[in-house]
Design an enzyme around this catalytic site. Structure first.
Site, PDB file in Angstrom:
ATOM      1  N   ASP A  68       0.838  -1.209   0.000  1.00  0.00           N
ATOM      2  CA  ASP A  68       0.000   0.000   0.000  1.00  0.00           C
ATOM      3  C   ASP A  68       0.867   1.250   0.000  1.00  0.00           C
ATOM      4  O   ASP A  68       2.090   1.170   0.093  1.00  0.00           O
ATOM      5  CB  ASP A  68      -0.987  -0.022   1.180  1.00  0.00           C
ATOM      6  CG  ASP A  68      -0.298  -0.163   2.530  1.00  0.00           C
ATOM      7  OD1 ASP A  68       0.943  -0.180   2.584  1.00  0.00           O
ATOM      8  OD2 ASP A  68      -1.012  -0.275   3.541  1.00  0.00           O
ATOM      9  N   ASN A 136      -7.513  -0.334  13.786  1.00  0.00           N
ATOM     10  CA  ASN A 136      -8.952  -0.443  13.494  1.00  0.00           C
ATOM     11  C   ASN A 136      -9.286  -1.702  12.685  1.00  0.00           C
ATOM     12  O   ASN A 136     -10.378  -1.822  12.152  1.00  0.00           O
ATOM     13  CB  ASN A 136      -9.416   0.799  12.719  1.00  0.00           C
ATOM     14  CG  ASN A 136      -8.736   0.921  11.356  1.00  0.00           C
ATOM     15  OD1 ASN A 136      -7.878   0.105  11.015  1.00  0.00           O
ATOM     16  ND2 ASN A 136      -9.120   1.921  10.601  1.00  0.00           N
ATOM     17  N   HIS A 138      -7.672  -2.678   9.931  1.00  0.00           N
ATOM     18  CA  HIS A 138      -7.391  -2.613   8.492  1.00  0.00           C
ATOM     19  C   HIS A 138      -6.240  -3.538   8.114  1.00  0.00           C
ATOM     20  O   HIS A 138      -5.371  -3.853   8.930  1.00  0.00           O
ATOM     21  CB  HIS A 138      -7.163  -1.177   8.007  1.00  0.00           C
ATOM     22  CG  HIS A 138      -5.862  -0.540   8.376  1.00  0.00           C
ATOM     23  ND1 HIS A 138      -5.709   0.824   8.435  1.00  0.00           N
ATOM     24  CD2 HIS A 138      -4.642  -1.052   8.678  1.00  0.00           C
ATOM     25  CE1 HIS A 138      -4.464   1.119   8.754  1.00  0.00           C
ATOM     26  NE2 HIS A 138      -3.795  -0.001   8.907  1.00  0.00           N
ATOM     27  N   GLU A 143      -9.814  -0.416   4.590  1.00  0.00           N
ATOM     28  CA  GLU A 143     -10.302   0.167   5.835  1.00  0.00           C
ATOM     29  C   GLU A 143     -11.707  -0.354   6.163  1.00  0.00           C
ATOM     30  O   GLU A 143     -12.443  -0.773   5.252  1.00  0.00           O
ATOM     31  CB  GLU A 143     -10.389   1.700   5.681  1.00  0.00           C
ATOM     32  CG  GLU A 143      -9.069   2.387   5.347  1.00  0.00           C
ATOM     33  CD  GLU A 143      -8.220   2.700   6.574  1.00  0.00           C
ATOM     34  OE1 GLU A 143      -8.346   2.015   7.600  1.00  0.00           O
ATOM     35  OE2 GLU A 143      -7.421   3.644   6.474  1.00  0.00           O
TER      36      GLU A 143
HETATM   37  C1  GLP Z   1      -0.318   1.253   8.152  1.00  0.00           C
HETATM   38  C2  GLP Z   1       0.164   0.553   6.879  1.00  0.00           C
HETATM   39  C3  GLP Z   1      -0.140  -0.921   6.935  1.00  0.00           C
HETATM   40  C4  GLP Z   1       0.397  -1.424   8.242  1.00  0.00           C
HETATM   41  C5  GLP Z   1      -0.452  -0.917   9.376  1.00  0.00           C
HETATM   42  C6  GLP Z   1       0.099  -1.200  10.742  1.00  0.00           C
HETATM   43  O1  GLP Z   1      -1.379   2.073   7.891  1.00  0.00           O
HETATM   44  N1  GLP Z   1      -0.394   1.128   5.705  1.00  0.00           N
HETATM   45  O2  GLP Z   1       0.442  -1.574   5.828  1.00  0.00           O
HETATM   46  O3  GLP Z   1       0.385  -2.837   8.244  1.00  0.00           O
HETATM   47  O4  GLP Z   1      -0.754   0.455   9.222  1.00  0.00           O
HETATM   48  O5  GLP Z   1       1.235  -0.397  11.012  1.00  0.00           O
HETATM   49  P1  GLP Z   1       2.152  -0.589  12.287  1.00  0.00           P
HETATM   50  O6  GLP Z   1       2.898  -1.866  12.076  1.00  0.00           O
HETATM   51  O7  GLP Z   1       3.083   0.590  12.304  1.00  0.00           O
HETATM   52  O8  GLP Z   1       1.262  -0.649  13.463  1.00  0.00           O
END
Ligand code: GLP
Length: 240
Positions: A68, A136, A138, A143
């Site tokens: 992403d 959340n 996702h 989302e």
């Molecule tokens: C972000 C990224 C995701 C990631 C998630 C968790 O928004 N776009 O690809 O897996 O949130 O991030 P983190 O590992 O920093 O909690």
């Protein structure tokens, strides 16, 4: 129910994840990996890059697709998923010719999604998706919503995503997200989901308990036959 393996801490999860990816690459050197960004997988990628530098045959043929991206930020901004993956893996392992991902600031975001979608149709499916869990629920920028999308698409970023630590030093906010879709992820042969830290405790509980709902996209992982869920004690609620 999704079975989780609880390890002591983030380092232990990262080591186990890197070992698991390396083992997969030994048996499938041409595997296509789909890589999330964020705080959770960073250490895994550092360890994998170290393995790859020590034994270049391990990563010589692997391909990578970026999960992403923050839409509207210039590619070279420090906060983009692009900069993250280039620094963590693409540059250290010399993956440029075997790496694809969304341009973060395309002139035509819909056309950019079509480009990535076409590439995956020609080069997929994903062999192993390395994913993190959003607070959340996702996955990538799939989302919570009334409906989810199957393939690469433009996403409306949730307030939680806009507060993500990757953006903390960015003066500009992204105006949209670009992400692979739920079908792309659920067709991966194997999914490695990493969840660490106390802040993820509620999200992890919700994931494990279900139900499967578009309001918590990661719950769809219950439908996948090969999910490895690695969590640390803090996320599992085994520490204070
Ligand atoms: C972000 C990224 C995701 C990631 C998630 C968790 O928004 N776009 O690809 O897996 O949130 O991030 P983190 O590992 O920093 O909690």
């Amino acid at each position: 129910m999704l079975a989780s393996t609880v390890l002591a801490d983030h380092e232990a999860v990262s080591t186990a994840a890197a070992v698991s990816i390396a083992a997969r690459l030994e048996s499938k050197p041409h595997a296509l990996l789909c890589l999330a960004t964020g705080a959770t997988p960073l250490r895994t990628y550092e360890i994998l890059a170290r393995h790859g530098r020590a034994a270049p045959c391990l990563t010589r043929f692997m391909k990578v697709i970026k999960l992403d991206e923050w839409g509207g930020l210039a590619m070279e901004r420090p906060g983009t998923c692009e900069t993250f993956l280039r620094n963590a893996l693409v540059t250290p392992l010399g993956l440029d010719s075997r790496y694809i991902g969304f341009n973060s600031n395309p002139a035509n975001p819909a056309a950019e999604c079509t480009r990535v979608r076409d590439w995956l149709a020609a080069n997929g499916p994903i062999d192993t998706a390395i994913l993190g869990l959003g607070l959340n629920g996702h996955l990538g920028f799939n989302e919570p919503d009334d409906a989810l999308q199957p393939h690469a698409h433009i996403a409306t970023l949730s307030p939680e995503s806009l507060r993500h630590s990757m953006l903390s030093n960015e003066p500009e906010r992204p105006t949209f997200g670009l992400t692979l879709g739920m079908s792309d992820l659920l067709h991966a042969r194997r999914i490695l989901l990493l969840v660490t830290g106390k802040a993820k405790r509620d999200a992890l509980r919700r994931l494990i308990q279900g139900p499967i709902t578009t309001r918590f996209p990661a719950s769809f992982l219950h439908l996948h036959p090969e999910v490895t869920l690695l969590v640390d004690a803090a996320a599992a609620g085994r520490t204070r």
